[in-house]
Design an enzyme around this catalytic site. Sequence first.
Site, PDB file in Angstrom:
ATOM      1  N   ALA A 110      30.677  36.215  98.265  1.00 47.02           N
ATOM      2  CA  ALA A 110      30.149  35.458  97.127  1.00 47.02           C
ATOM      3  C   ALA A 110      31.229  35.086  96.121  1.00 47.02           C
ATOM      4  O   ALA A 110      31.014  34.249  95.249  1.00 47.02           O
ATOM      5  CB  ALA A 110      29.054  36.263  96.427  1.00 47.02           C
ATOM      6  N   ARG A 130      42.303  31.943  93.787  1.00 44.72           N
ATOM      7  CA  ARG A 130      43.727  31.806  94.099  1.00 44.72           C
ATOM      8  C   ARG A 130      44.016  30.841  95.248  1.00 44.72           C
ATOM      9  O   ARG A 130      45.154  30.467  95.484  1.00 44.72           O
ATOM     10  CB  ARG A 130      44.334  33.182  94.388  1.00 44.72           C
ATOM     11  CG  ARG A 130      44.549  33.991  93.124  1.00 44.72           C
ATOM     12  CD  ARG A 130      44.827  35.449  93.422  1.00 44.72           C
ATOM     13  NE  ARG A 130      43.613  36.173  93.778  1.00 44.72           N
ATOM     14  CZ  ARG A 130      43.594  37.429  94.205  1.00 44.72           C
ATOM     15  NH1 ARG A 130      44.725  38.096  94.347  1.00 44.72           N
ATOM     16  NH2 ARG A 130      42.455  38.027  94.508  1.00 44.72           N
ATOM     17  N   ASN A 156      42.379  51.182 100.036  1.00 43.72           N
ATOM     18  CA  ASN A 156      41.038  50.840 100.522  1.00 43.72           C
ATOM     19  C   ASN A 156      41.058  49.435 101.101  1.00 43.72           C
ATOM     20  O   ASN A 156      41.452  48.482 100.434  1.00 43.72           O
ATOM     21  CB  ASN A 156      40.059  50.908  99.330  1.00 43.72           C
ATOM     22  CG  ASN A 156      38.690  50.350  99.672  1.00 43.72           C
ATOM     23  OD1 ASN A 156      38.294  50.330 100.829  1.00 43.72           O
ATOM     24  ND2 ASN A 156      37.974  49.895  98.651  1.00 43.72           N
ATOM     25  N   ASN A 175      43.863  35.910 100.070  1.00 46.01           N
ATOM     26  CA  ASN A 175      43.553  35.522  98.703  1.00 46.01           C
ATOM     27  C   ASN A 175      44.194  34.199  98.331  1.00 46.01           C
ATOM     28  O   ASN A 175      43.748  33.523  97.420  1.00 46.01           O
ATOM     29  CB  ASN A 175      44.016  36.603  97.721  1.00 46.01           C
ATOM     30  CG  ASN A 175      43.243  37.897  97.935  1.00 46.01           C
ATOM     31  OD1 ASN A 175      42.027  37.906  97.917  1.00 46.01           O
ATOM     32  ND2 ASN A 175      43.958  38.971  98.200  1.00 46.01           N
TER      33      ASN A 175
END
Length: 460
Positions: free
Chosen positions: A11, A16, A169, A227
């Site tokens: 979502a 970037r 993570n 990204n």
Amino acid sequence: MDRFSAVILAAGEGTRMKSSTPKVLHKILGKPIISWIVDALTTAQADDILTVVGHGKEQVMEHLDGKVKFGVQKQQLGTGHAVMQVRDQIGSSSTVLVLCGDTPLIGSESINEIYEHHKNAGNSVTVVSAELDNPFGYGRIVKDGSGNLLKIVEQKDATPQESLICEINSGMYMFEKSALLGALDSLRNDNAQGEYYLTDTVELILKGGGKAGTYIMKDSRDILGINNRVQLAEAAKILKQRVNENYMLDGVTIVDPENTYIEPGAVIGKDTVIEPNCQIKAGSHIGSECVIGPDTIINNSTVGDRTTVLKAVVNDSKIGADTTVGPFAYIRPNSDIGSHVKIGDFVEIKKSIIGDNTKVSHLTYIGDAQVGERVNFGCGTITVNYDGKNKFQTVIEDDAFIGCNTNLVAPVTVREHSFIAAGSTIHKEVPKNALAISRVRQENKEEWVLKRDEKRNGGK
Ligand code: UD1
Ligand code: CA
């Protein structure tokens, strides 16, 4: 089957990327980032797939229509918030895999390994982690002295001490569904970004008496998130290499894997050689012992065995066996080229059938034509198929010989075994076995040059 339900978080805006296309629809080898993930989940036999959409949701939903279910997160208040919004839509399996829509390198094999590990460890949540030399920006995995997982801290919330941790993570987690839903009820947004972090579920599950652990990815590249467009190119390079290696291991020679782009779904036969700088796009079927390239694009087309396609572009067409195409040929959609055919340099074929053993050796345009077998095209033949408004058909039967620089003004038919003299403009049927000649009769003016020169120099 009760394996796992998948939830893909997609979502976010992907600011970037600086793009009007949603991040997850940017393509790698012709396939959108999110489709790599959906395909991996499907191969790993996910029971169902729920995609959380928000920014650019219309486009994402249109693209994935029929392949996944959708949940909508209207406002992007964090990864935990995203899952909270769709909690009632998550599939019925007792295990839930949550992952991000921007990590296309995660393959089905890794997903299977994560699932096995999660089940074997008896975890309530398994966090997929990786060890990075430069962990900056990622959430850090905080463990106690004996290696037990305690919590995940985001970069922005980390103490200087926690910032030194290199285990990060990945944003991918396997949950027992009951533990996930319980933790979502208690999520709060009292952190540096004021967001509901999905990562906080780990601490909550531990507090509730659940078991939490990590699964450290063997190859940290598998969790590479995209990204920006630099990372897009990085991921594309890795995926391209993996795809090419599979073809090579299956018996295809790829001369320059760095500069060969084969889209998923293409089929290539054994002992075919792909020369440098080729793109073989989805839907293409290439036979055995072919030579493709250099500098060739084959798009959604079929190429028969032992055919050579050299410096050419082939779109939505079919080429038979033992045929040669190029250099510098352009095969446009809906062409069906037979076997033992020669399509030479600077030849364009559009929406035409070319029979077996026909030769179109140079500088020719064939459009909207039906050409028989053993036809020979002289250099510079043109089917005049368009009158500015409508397109018309040219029919050329078997064994016809088309002389150089012939215009075939469609609609027109050239019958079997006929012969067209060079330089003709043909606008009516050429009968079987006939010679057609349609050009101004040559006139020779004897001594003309000498007389002209005399006139020019006259008086001197
Ligand atoms: C997240 C993790 C971080 C991890 C990193 C891995 C949290 C709080 N942090 O951080 O620990 O190291 O991923 O890449 O989860 N999304 C939504 N709705 C939202 C926010 C995000 O759907 O409200 C989606 C995004 O589209 C994206 C994914 O969730 O696909 C991750 O979001 P992102 O903002 O990139 O999370 P990070 O800050 O990178
Ligand atoms: Ca991210």
